[in-house]
Scaffold this active site. Structure first.
Site, PDB file in Angstrom:
ATOM      1  N   ASN A  71       0.833  -1.195   0.000  1.00 43.04           N
ATOM      2  CA  ASN A  71       0.000   0.000   0.000  1.00 43.04           C
ATOM      3  C   ASN A  71       0.869   1.247   0.000  1.00 43.04           C
ATOM      4  OD1 ASN A  71      -0.470   1.968   2.473  1.00 43.04           O
ATOM      5  ND2 ASN A  71       0.229   0.010   3.318  1.00 43.04           N
ATOM      6  N   CYS A 131       6.153   5.870   8.545  1.00 37.93           N
ATOM      7  CA  CYS A 131       5.357   5.635   7.343  1.00 37.93           C
ATOM      8  C   CYS A 131       6.246   5.689   6.105  1.00 37.93           C
ATOM      9  CB  CYS A 131       4.233   6.651   7.204  1.00 37.93           C
ATOM     10  SG  CYS A 131       3.257   6.346   5.707  1.00 37.93           S
TER      11      CYS A 131
HETATM   12  C1  FMN Z   1      -3.616   0.246   3.869  1.00 39.22           C
HETATM   13  C2  FMN Z   1      -2.712   0.476   5.057  1.00 39.22           C
HETATM   14  C3  FMN Z   1      -2.612   1.774   5.629  1.00 39.22           C
HETATM   15  C4  FMN Z   1      -1.793   1.990   6.738  1.00 39.22           C
HETATM   16  N1  FMN Z   1      -1.740   3.246   7.300  1.00 39.22           N
HETATM   17  C5  FMN Z   1      -1.018   3.448   8.438  1.00 39.22           C
HETATM   18  C6  FMN Z   1      -1.037   4.720   9.111  1.00 39.22           C
HETATM   19  O1  FMN Z   1      -1.731   5.661   8.711  1.00 39.22           O
HETATM   20  N2  FMN Z   1      -0.266   4.852  10.239  1.00 39.22           N
HETATM   21  C7  FMN Z   1       0.487   3.820  10.728  1.00 39.22           C
HETATM   22  O2  FMN Z   1       1.141   3.986  11.763  1.00 39.22           O
HETATM   23  N3  FMN Z   1       0.497   2.598  10.136  1.00 39.22           N
HETATM   24  C8  FMN Z   1      -0.228   2.399   9.000  1.00 39.22           C
HETATM   25  N4  FMN Z   1      -0.227   1.155   8.406  1.00 39.22           N
HETATM   26  C9  FMN Z   1       0.596   0.065   8.974  1.00 39.22           C
HETATM   27  C10 FMN Z   1      -0.232  -0.883   9.855  1.00 39.22           C
HETATM   28  O3  FMN Z   1      -0.805  -0.188  10.952  1.00 39.22           O
HETATM   29  C11 FMN Z   1       0.657  -2.050  10.378  1.00 39.22           C
HETATM   30  O4  FMN Z   1       1.746  -1.507  11.100  1.00 39.22           O
HETATM   31  C12 FMN Z   1       1.231  -2.903   9.261  1.00 39.22           C
HETATM   32  O5  FMN Z   1       0.318  -3.043   8.192  1.00 39.22           O
HETATM   33  C13 FMN Z   1       1.644  -4.312   9.757  1.00 39.22           C
HETATM   34  O6  FMN Z   1       0.551  -5.038  10.299  1.00 39.22           O
HETATM   35  P1  FMN Z   1      -0.358  -6.068   9.427  1.00 39.22           P
HETATM   36  O7  FMN Z   1       0.592  -7.013   8.723  1.00 39.22           O
HETATM   37  O8  FMN Z   1      -1.271  -6.730  10.418  1.00 39.22           O
HETATM   38  O9  FMN Z   1      -1.103  -5.220   8.428  1.00 39.22           O
HETATM   39  C14 FMN Z   1      -1.033   0.910   7.279  1.00 39.22           C
HETATM   40  C15 FMN Z   1      -1.142  -0.373   6.710  1.00 39.22           C
HETATM   41  C16 FMN Z   1      -1.961  -0.606   5.623  1.00 39.22           C
HETATM   42  C17 FMN Z   1      -2.051  -2.004   5.053  1.00 39.22           C
END
Ligand code: FMN
Length: 305
Positions: A71, A131
């Site tokens: 993403n 980010c």
């Molecule tokens: C579509 C998307 C948007 C995200 N936006 C943010 C964000 O705005 N701030 C943030 O700290 N992490 C953001 N993340 C990261 C997630 O919070 C998380 O740290 C990361 O995806 C790993 O966890 P997961 O494998 O369960 O998705 C985003 C992840 C995804 C997939």
């Protein structure tokens, strides 16, 4: 035993269970509130907030990969003022802990947003210094321990509520980054944010994601995330909130054994909007089946014999 205590304590907050919706994958909760009662959650970390509203990056911003997703949303959000006036009052009605995830382009941005959030009623602030999809702040911030310490210290002075610093996995030593956040006064660290990735269409030869690079998340990153949570938890005395690829109750247990006090679940919400209630139900079953009376007793309880 037919019922386990799933509650955990995080920086003085009592969470019903350790399962928190991860930032950016749950918006501000409104869409999910139409599907189930959000008060069952341990908490919600909202989409990253910036001082000014942001439209985010142009499409294509999301793509699936084998075992994960990329993403480059680019911190699309309504800005801190709209959040405080219109969004937060609704989130406060959900009956779960509300964590404000904040982002910026400079140390001053983080200090200013944190000051605006002080006294607003959020339960916790999560500084997203990691980010990968914005061109200022973001990853360059989160990869330098001296800057991590400085941005944490400045935000800490203003916060008024527990401050959690979200770390990027795109570093050589996650332990050094966690220590820097602790040194700057963080009350907790959360990890991991996404890995920086890329995808190229073999036929058109174009980048799949307009932003070129994108954040990689989902089940593929879980072993890397578990390793980093383990290393961070051994490096610091403050709580660690673990995430990265959690899809099942067993994954939650794995992160807790590695040292996580609580966890966040991200990509799973995008695959199945009911992922969180399913995981929470399953955690209750896992505990009962395995004779675990209090889930929090699992934090750091990995056997190394
Ligand atoms: C579509 C998307 C948007 C995200 N936006 C943010 C964000 O705005 N701030 C943030 O700290 N992490 C953001 N993340 C990261 C997630 O919070 C998380 O740290 C990361 O995806 C790993 O966890 P997961 O494998 O369960 O998705 C985003 C992840 C995804 C997939």
């Amino acid at each position: 035993m037919d019922h386990a205590d799933l509650s955990v304590e995080l920086c003085g907050l009592h969470l019903k269970n350790p399962v928190i919706a991860a930032s950016g994958t749950f918006g501000f909760g409104a869409e999910y509130a139409k599907l189930y009662d959000l008060s069952i959650l341990g908490g919600i970390s909202c989409k990253g907030l910036t001082l000014a509203p942001r439209e985010g990056n142009p499409p294509t911003r999301l793509t699936g990969t084998a075992y994960g997703m990329l993403n480059a949303v680019g911190l699309q959000n309504p800005g801190i003022e709209v959040f405080l006036q219109d969004v937060l009052p609704v989130m406060k009605t959900y009956g779960t802990a509300i964590i404000a995830n904040v982002a910026g382009s400079s140390v001053e941005d983080y200090a200013e947003i944190t000051a605006k959030l002080a006294g607003s009623g959020v339960d916790m602030i999560e500084l997203n210094i990691s980010c990968p999809n914005v061109h200022a702040g973001g990853v360059p911030f989160g990869t330098d321990p001296a800057v991590i310490e400085e941005v944490t210290r400045r935000a800490r002075q203003n916060a008024g509520v527990p401050l959690m610093v979200k770390l990027t996995p795109n570093v050589t030593s996650i332990a050094d980054c966690a220590k820097a956040a602790e040194q700057g006064g963080a009350d907790a660290v959360s990890l991991i944010n996404t890995f920086t990735g890329m995808a190229i269409d073999p036929v058109t030869r174009r980048m799949v994601i307009k932003n070129k690079t994108a954040g990689y998340s989902g089940p593929a990153v879980k072993p890397l995330a578990v390793r980093m949570v383990y290393q961070a938890a051994r490096a610091v005395g403050i709580p660690v909130v673990g995430m990265g690829g959690i899809m099942t109750p067993a994954d939650v247990v794995e992160f807790m054994l590695a040292g996580a006090t609580a966890v966040m679940v991200g990509t799973a919400n995008l695959l199945d909007p009911f992922a969180l209630p399913i995981i929470i139900d399953g955690l209750q079953r896992f505990c009962v089946e395995n004779g675990i009376e209090t889930l929090r007793s699992l934090t750091g309880a990995v056997r190394e014999d």
